[in-house]
Enzyme design. Structure first.
Site, short mmCIF file in Angstrom:
data_model
loop_
_atom_site.label_atom_id
_atom_site.label_comp_id
_atom_site.label_asym_id
_atom_site.label_seq_id
_atom_site.Cartn_x
_atom_site.Cartn_y
_atom_site.Cartn_z
N ARG A 119 5.70 26.61 6.97
CA ARG A 119 5.14 27.69 7.78
C ARG A 119 5.67 27.68 9.23
NH1 ARG A 119 -0.92 28.99 7.13
NH2 ARG A 119 -0.95 26.85 6.40
N LYS A 137 2.50 12.70 -5.70
CA LYS A 137 1.16 12.24 -5.96
C LYS A 137 0.27 12.68 -4.79
CE LYS A 137 -0.27 8.22 -4.62
NZ LYS A 137 -0.42 7.78 -3.23
N HIS A 144 6.78 6.78 -6.48
CA HIS A 144 7.95 6.19 -5.82
C HIS A 144 8.11 4.70 -6.12
CE1 HIS A 144 5.19 4.97 -2.58
NE2 HIS A 144 6.11 4.11 -2.24
N LYS A 202 11.76 1.75 -7.00
CA LYS A 202 12.10 0.50 -6.31
C LYS A 202 12.96 -0.37 -7.22
CE LYS A 202 7.95 0.58 -3.50
NZ LYS A 202 7.62 0.01 -2.23
N GLU A 252 -1.33 -4.24 2.32
CA GLU A 252 -0.62 -3.73 3.49
C GLU A 252 -1.38 -4.06 4.76
OE1 GLU A 252 0.93 0.54 2.56
OE2 GLU A 252 -1.02 0.34 1.63
N HIS A 299 0.66 3.71 -8.81
CA HIS A 299 1.67 2.68 -8.58
C HIS A 299 1.44 1.40 -9.41
CE1 HIS A 299 2.84 5.34 -5.52
NE2 HIS A 299 2.09 4.89 -4.54
#
Ligand code: BG6
Length: 492
Positions: free
Chosen positions: A46, A155, A185, A189, A223, A247
């Site tokens: 946009r 996702k 994703h 890997k 993480e 995942h």
């Protein structure tokens, strides 16, 4: 072999995913001469940009997000020549005729056959809207011989079994199943793909890969990052949907599957679906959920999840999940599998750990009393590595055993370029290879597995939600599930 000439149309071109992952990955492919000879990346969003303004903006972003040695200005500009942009309000179906015209113009000037790869890098609420508009303008269809349509969907694909099924049905009414690429994703890997090679190209591992020799399997992704500026999205997701449903489930599929009869997308995905079909229904007692409160790590002070932007002050969204589950089949019957994942943890690390059974009788001192001495550790995040742990005699000692490690680090393969996950997956979709993309049945089965837990939590939103300080190893209660391998597990 290079992919066919085509146009890649990215919806959400002014967003985060495009600048952080998609364009840098496309640049890397360009730099390694892997893009089609006639190829245009058409950004759709946009925000008002001319082609030139969009290129300028992306040049800045590429400088910021490309890893490794910075490319020259000339290389960047050469790549950006293949990038075009169209300002379009995706919510206004009338505007799509502009897209039809733009695509026709590009095809004519760049001499590109009727091959369009759409990438939905937009919030999930827009998937149906955009797909519907593509149908209305007949952009989902090709009448040309040798032409094709493909669509990559990011996702989260649904937020429950029901919504995922609805979305699947809707997309399948517009595109062929084979042309729908549901991206995860993690499957792009390198170490994840290597699970297959490690298992099916080596007799020594595969012979031990079953309930007779394996004690337990841990698959985790933790993480230090919090929810950054994605608080609004995360509120509707939580760790179970954000990391486990996709995942970690996919990693488990590769770890647990049987060998396919050939390395073929459908056969591979059949095997993953079979594993998901064999999952023992989860019990809510086997799942622990937590949420981070304010804390400190590496001298930094972190806010509580409830204080993050876009998050409700009384949010019950989980930022940590640990769970134990079983696969009811001949290979895995009785072997506990563990998933754990969390935000704002003490360190960033993703690993798959295969804990082998202990020897039946301990002869030596120092032998691991609880979990096994023998472990195979596949480190999924960068720097990727594989380690085999086993017991050896401590030099000079009488017969004392110590766990040692035989390590292989991917970056020791010098001169070997390790592509990032999006590079690999984008290239696969351009080439029409869906092996590393999720098929409908596996996707629905993974929702079917976690849905009962989501429903249970929705009924009792606060019950069982445990708070843990940011920068820690997660809620102490995790030990109830994970104590099995606690004594020598450094991540716990
Ligand atoms: C994304 C999740 O899919 O994966 C994020 O939405 C998470 O919350 C990310 O941080 C982790 O991926 P990676 O490749 O950075 O380990």
């Amino acid at each position: 072999m290079k992919p066919d000439d085509q146009i890649l149309i990215i919806f959400g071109a002014s967003g985060d995913l495009t600048k952080r992952k998609l364009l840098p990955s496309l640049f890397e492919l360009f730099d390694r001469d892997m893009l089609p000879a006639h190829f245009v990346i058409l950004g759709v969003a946009r925000t008002k940009f001319t082609d030139e303004e969009f290129r300028k903006e992306q040049k800045k972003n590429l400088r910021q997000f490309l890893k490794g040695t910075p490319p020259s200005d000339e290389r960047l500009e050469l790549f950006l020549k293949s990038v075009q942009y169209i300002t379009l309000d995706t919510e206004d179906t009338k505007e799509y005729c502009l897209l039809v015209k733009k695509i026709a113009d590009i095809r004519k000037t760049e001499n590109i056959p009727d091959r369009l790869l759409f990438y939905l890098a937009v919030p999930p609420q827009k998937y149906e809207l955009i797909a519907g508009a593509l149908k209305k303008t007949k952009l989902n269809d090709t009448g040309e011989k040798g032409g094709w349509r493909r669509i990559i969907v990011e996702k989260p694909f649904g937020s429950s079994l029901e919504t995922a099924q609805r979305l699947n049905q809707y997309l399948c009414s517009i595109f062929e199943e084979d042309d729908i690429y549901r991206i995860d994703h993690f499957l792009g890997k390198e170490t994840v793909q290597n699970i297959l090679v490690l298992r099916f190209a080596n007799q020594i591992f595969e012979s031990l890969w079953n309930r007779n020799y394996i004690d337990s399997v841990e698959i985790y992704a933790q993480e230090t990052l919090g929810v950054e500026n994605r608080g609004k999205y995360y509120e509707g997701a939580g760790a179970l949907r954000d990391m486990i449903q996709n995942h970690l489930m996919q990693l488990m599929g590769f770890v647990a599957m049987e060998a396919p009869s050939a390395f073929d997308a459908e056969l591979m995905r059949d095997e993953v679906a079979k594993v998901f079909r064999s999952l023992h229904p989860l019990s809510v007692d086997d799942v622990i959920r937590g949420q981070y409160i304010a804390g400190e790590a590496d001298g930094k002070k972190w806010l509580a999840y409830r204080e993050e932007k876009g998050v409700e002050a009384d949010s019950v969204t989980e930022t940590y999940v640990a769970m134990r589950f079983y696969i009811d089949n001949w290979r895995w019957g009785g072997v506990p599998f563990y998933f754990y994942t969390g935000k704002r943890m003490v360190k960033t690390k993703s690993e798959i750990i295969i804990n082998f059974k202990n020897v039946p009788h301990h002869l030596f001192t120092g032998m691991c009393a609880y979990s096994s001495c023998n472990r195979l550790v596949l480190k999924v995040d960068s720097p990727e590595s594989i380690s085999l742990k086993f017991g050896l005699k401590v030099p000079g000692s009488f017969f004392e055993v110590k766990q040692v490690s035989m390590d292989f680090a991917y970056d020791s393969l010098c001169n070997t370029y390790i592509a990032n996950a999006y590079e690999r997956l984008l290239l696969d979709a351009m080439q029409g290879d869906s092996t590393l993309y999720t098929r409908t049945d596996a996707l629905e089965l993974s929702w079917r597995f976690i849905d009962p837990i989501l429903q249970e939590w929705a009924k009792n939103p606060e019950e069982g939600l445990i708070f843990y300080p940011a920068g820690s190893k997660g809620p102490e209660e995790r030990k109830r599930l994970l104590q099995h391998f606690m004594p020598d597990g450094d991540i716990l």
